[in-house]
Design a protein around this motif. Structure first.
Motif, PDB file in Angstrom:
ATOM      1  N   SER A  86       5.820  -2.338  -2.454  1.00  0.00           N
ATOM      2  CA  SER A  86       5.626  -2.702  -1.061  1.00  0.00           C
ATOM      3  C   SER A  86       4.188  -2.403  -0.650  1.00  0.00           C
ATOM      4  CB  SER A  86       6.589  -1.913  -0.167  1.00  0.00           C
ATOM      5  OG  SER A  86       6.322  -2.169   1.190  1.00  0.00           O
ATOM      6  N   SER A  87       3.616  -3.276   0.157  1.00  0.00           N
ATOM      7  CA  SER A  87       2.283  -3.020   0.688  1.00  0.00           C
ATOM      8  C   SER A  87       2.321  -1.852   1.671  1.00  0.00           C
ATOM      9  CB  SER A  87       1.728  -4.273   1.378  1.00  0.00           C
ATOM     10  OG  SER A  87       2.605  -4.683   2.412  1.00  0.00           O
ATOM     11  N   ILE A 156       9.183   4.105  -5.666  1.00  0.00           N
ATOM     12  CA  ILE A 156       8.521   3.223  -4.695  1.00  0.00           C
ATOM     13  C   ILE A 156       7.019   3.289  -4.944  1.00  0.00           C
ATOM     14  CG2 ILE A 156       8.049   2.803  -2.258  1.00  0.00           C
ATOM     15  CD1 ILE A 156      10.874   3.746  -1.672  1.00  0.00           C
ATOM     16  N   GLN A 157       6.432   2.094  -5.118  1.00  0.00           N
ATOM     17  CA  GLN A 157       5.020   1.975  -5.458  1.00  0.00           C
ATOM     18  C   GLN A 157       4.367   0.925  -4.569  1.00  0.00           C
ATOM     19  OE1 GLN A 157       6.420   0.975  -9.520  1.00  0.00           O
ATOM     20  NE2 GLN A 157       4.845   2.411 -10.182  1.00  0.00           N
ATOM     21  N   SER A 162       1.427  -0.482 -10.835  1.00  0.00           N
ATOM     22  CA  SER A 162       0.771   0.786 -10.522  1.00  0.00           C
ATOM     23  C   SER A 162       1.423   1.942 -11.278  1.00  0.00           C
ATOM     24  CB  SER A 162       0.863   1.042  -9.015  1.00  0.00           C
ATOM     25  OG  SER A 162       0.337   2.313  -8.702  1.00  0.00           O
ATOM     26  N   ASP A 163       0.621   2.967 -11.574  1.00  0.00           N
ATOM     27  CA  ASP A 163       1.141   4.195 -12.164  1.00  0.00           C
ATOM     28  C   ASP A 163       1.436   5.244 -11.089  1.00  0.00           C
ATOM     29  OD1 ASP A 163       1.033   3.272 -14.776  1.00  0.00           O
ATOM     30  OD2 ASP A 163      -1.014   3.979 -15.075  1.00  0.00           O
ATOM     31  N   GLU A 164       1.051   4.956  -9.842  1.00  0.00           N
ATOM     32  CA  GLU A 164       1.233   5.914  -8.752  1.00  0.00           C
ATOM     33  C   GLU A 164       2.505   5.617  -7.979  1.00  0.00           C
ATOM     34  OE1 GLU A 164      -1.168   7.733  -4.917  1.00  0.00           O
ATOM     35  OE2 GLU A 164      -1.865   5.895  -5.840  1.00  0.00           O
ATOM     36  N   CYS A 165       3.274   6.673  -7.733  1.00  0.00           N
ATOM     37  CA  CYS A 165       4.495   6.548  -6.931  1.00  0.00           C
ATOM     38  C   CYS A 165       4.285   7.203  -5.574  1.00  0.00           C
ATOM     39  CB  CYS A 165       5.665   7.245  -7.620  1.00  0.00           C
ATOM     40  SG  CYS A 165       6.306   6.392  -9.042  1.00  0.00           S
ATOM     41  N   PHE A 166       4.813   6.576  -4.540  1.00  0.00           N
ATOM     42  CA  PHE A 166       4.813   7.165  -3.202  1.00  0.00           C
ATOM     43  C   PHE A 166       6.155   7.815  -2.913  1.00  0.00           C
ATOM     44  CE2 PHE A 166       1.358   4.200  -3.070  1.00  0.00           C
ATOM     45  CZ  PHE A 166       0.403   4.851  -2.320  1.00  0.00           C
TER      46      PHE A 166
END
Length: 179
Positions: A86-87, A156-157, A162-166
């Protein structure tokens, strides 16, 4: 049980006072909708490493005490998950974190993912076009969950590459409690 039958208020054939059922899923609230999603898998060792890394960051995270649950999963076992892009990944993760996220499951008859939150709330989280390939992928994802004793995750990214998760939640399919 016999004492209950002799109780003056006993009514044969009546429904139990408390019943946990599997309600039909509701429409997902708009603030929880992602833009894209995909079935993914990570080795169990990578899941443990990801959780450890995310616990040190300001990330929305939900973990489980696997030792307490008695799960014994080998490091190389692939754990299935759902990655959501998601943006507005950070707000989406914050909203998701406000729920008691329990598990996700595939409904191949309806062509959708179902998110279970709390004791008896279910949402249609995402849909997919019912094709032979999509159904096969969904069934393989469910089979992978069974191989992991029900363990799976939601990530959720900001995008699927991406390798980063929020947000990252370790989830587990559990049978309903006896009532």
């Amino acid at each position: 049980m016999r004492q209950y039958i002799r109780h003056p208020g006993f009514q044969k054939g009546s429904k139990p006072f408390l019943a946990l059922d599997n309600p039909l899923p509701m429409e997902l609230p708009e603030n929880l909708v992602g833009e894209r999603w995909a079935f993914v898998q990570l080795p169990f060792s990578a899941v443990v490493k990801e959780i450890s890394s995310l616990e040190r960051k300001q990330t929305f995270i939900g973990t489980l005490d696997l030792d307490l649950l008695g799960l014994d999963i080998e490091a190389g076992t692939l754990v299935p998950g759902v990655a959501v892009a998601s943006s507005r990944a950070k707000p989406l993760a914050a909203w998701m974190n406000s729920l008691e996220v329990c598990s996700m499951e595939v409904d191949t008859n309806r062509g959708c993912l179902i998110l279970s939150v709390g004791a008896a709330t279910r949402y249609t989280y995402a849909t997919y076009k019912k094709t032979a390939v999509a159904t096969q992928e969904a069934e393989a994802w469910e089979a992978a969950k069974k191989a992991c004793e029900g363990l799976h995750f939601l990530a959720i990214q900001d995008n699927l590459d991406s390798d980063e998760c929020f947000g990252f939640w370790l989830l587990l399919d559990l049978p309903p409690p006896p009532v």
